[in-house]
Write a protein that holds these residues in place. Sequence first.
Motif, mmCIF file in Angstrom:
data_model
loop_
_atom_site.group_PDB
_atom_site.id
_atom_site.type_symbol
_atom_site.label_atom_id
_atom_site.label_comp_id
_atom_site.label_asym_id
_atom_site.label_seq_id
_atom_site.Cartn_x
_atom_site.Cartn_y
_atom_site.Cartn_z
ATOM 1 N N LEU A 261 13.169 49.571 -6.882
ATOM 2 C CA LEU A 261 12.354 48.491 -6.210
ATOM 3 C C LEU A 261 11.717 48.562 -7.388
ATOM 4 N N ARG B 190 12.383 44.422 -6.837
ATOM 5 C CA ARG B 190 11.581 43.657 -5.803
ATOM 6 C C ARG B 190 10.698 43.489 -6.271
ATOM 7 N N PRO C 283 13.213 38.206 -8.665
ATOM 8 C CA PRO C 283 12.422 39.459 -7.240
ATOM 9 C C PRO C 283 11.889 38.681 -6.572
ATOM 10 N N GLU C 284 11.461 39.596 -5.584
ATOM 11 C CA GLU C 284 10.298 38.834 -4.145
ATOM 12 C C GLU C 284 8.753 38.681 -4.606
#
Length: 563
Positions: free
Chosen positions: A84, A88, A170-171
């Motif tokens: 992750l 993200r 990324p988010e």
Amino acid sequence: MLRVENLTVKFPSRFGDVTAVEDMVMSIDVGEIHGLVGESGAGKSTVGAAIIGLLQKPGYVADGDMMLGDTDLRRLDRFEAHALRGKRISMIFQDPQTSLNPLMRIEDQLIETILAHEDISVADARTRAVDLLDEMGIENAAARMQSYPHQFSGGMRQRVVIALALCTNPELIIADEPTTALDVAVQSQVLDLIRRLADVRKVGFMLITHDIGVIAQIADTVTVMRHGKMIENGPTAQVLGQPKEDYTKQLMAAVPPLDRKIARFKVPDEDGIITPSEARGNAAEAWLMRGIKEDPIGLTLDQVNVAFPGVRTSLWKKPDPYVALRDISFDVKPGTVVGIVGESGSGKSTLAKTLTGLIKPVSGTMTMGGAPLPGGRERARNHPSRQLIQMVFQDPFSSLNSRHRIGAILAEPLWLYGLETDKDARRKLCIDMLSLVGMPPEAIDKYPHQFSGGQRQRIAVARALLARPKVLICDEPTSALDVSIQAQLLNLLKGLQAAFGLTVVFISHNLSVVRQMADDVVVLRNGKIREVGASETVYTTPTADYTKRLLALTPVMPAAWRA
């Protein structure tokens, strides 16, 4: 997109658990920029590290929920958390020097990050890396990709770190002081990029910063922290424009204005923090006063040029040298403060290192108090300037020996220059000096890594003062400080400069701070002087277009919020 509820972070110690963050509540929507502000040591960086799963051991999340969309961040195993991170959630760390591998070229670090998360070719990864560096404002990006981190200035290293965080789209990006080392021109580019990423790509940002002007300019919402707790949060215009809590009001009052010069900074109440007005601080101040036996001394630079070897790209062609400073000439009057401003990479830090003898100029002359000032290795270890000229470096973590306790670090100039021979007296004087810069006595037995960035900078100032200098060179001394500690430190420097007749060379990209501190200002760009003159003249009626541009780009709070 991100929801944090009742987050509590603790660090075990032999005296029991220390609570760094307690019952933190915040949320970030898709495409929202959320500002996190507060004093150094308030827990801002700890919140970011907990969310991305990079808490320094033995710290741990004791309670609370952290949700990234439908993903429970607390329930991830180490393999899931590793996958992750970077994909993200990305993070821009506060210290670019320790974020980059010193043994790898910039190209290799960028390509490695892209290939770790994207299924693309090396050639495509290299093209994306060049585009990112170019977008960050690094000139000749394709060639600079071959450089190592130490060949960049502090601001340029920060730009590389930001490019690394953006590699995988990324988010959520947790930006821990992303513009600390950047001048206002590049800061404006980075903030525009952050705003565009949030609006167009719907990337969420947690923007951790002590620069309230930046928060006022870009953040949609803001949370104010103190002592690990949330003090106030909500829309930026509401929290900063109409603050409800006294502490938020004090923070706003401590922000230095750009449009006028003030005599003293307003310092928020410091619960549990020793201030220079107390007895211990006065003892250190008296010791400094006893060391003043001469009139203030000044500095003169005449046609100083500094060059570094170029990067060899061929076995058959000798590389052209890189000229960092070209024909630098100005005077630093005795007992005055000269501010040096300009873009990162313009030569500000190189100028400081040249004055201290860390770099030898290729031509030109320097004098101190009318006497020649040798450069580089020509300046012997017993030369008077080694003691009389002291420097506060831009990066306090790199300038403090990580293997020594603070007491040993502070005592070094005392025994090195023969200022205090008694061991017990040295320890007492070090404690007094720590108190003078707003640090508690127990700090003397700790190591540098046990302090926040702002606290380490105060320790660096204390060490410089313990040499009883006549000239103090400050290279971005407030870049790691929040506005409250910045106000305290600048008041301290102002008071010491006036009381002891210190001659100060004050380097900063914060034009608001420079206006409050400097009697004269030198504006640098690409190693050349663009403008020099009295501070108020330069700020009110600048003649160089570059100076006008810097002033226009400086983030400031709306006038209505100040009222």
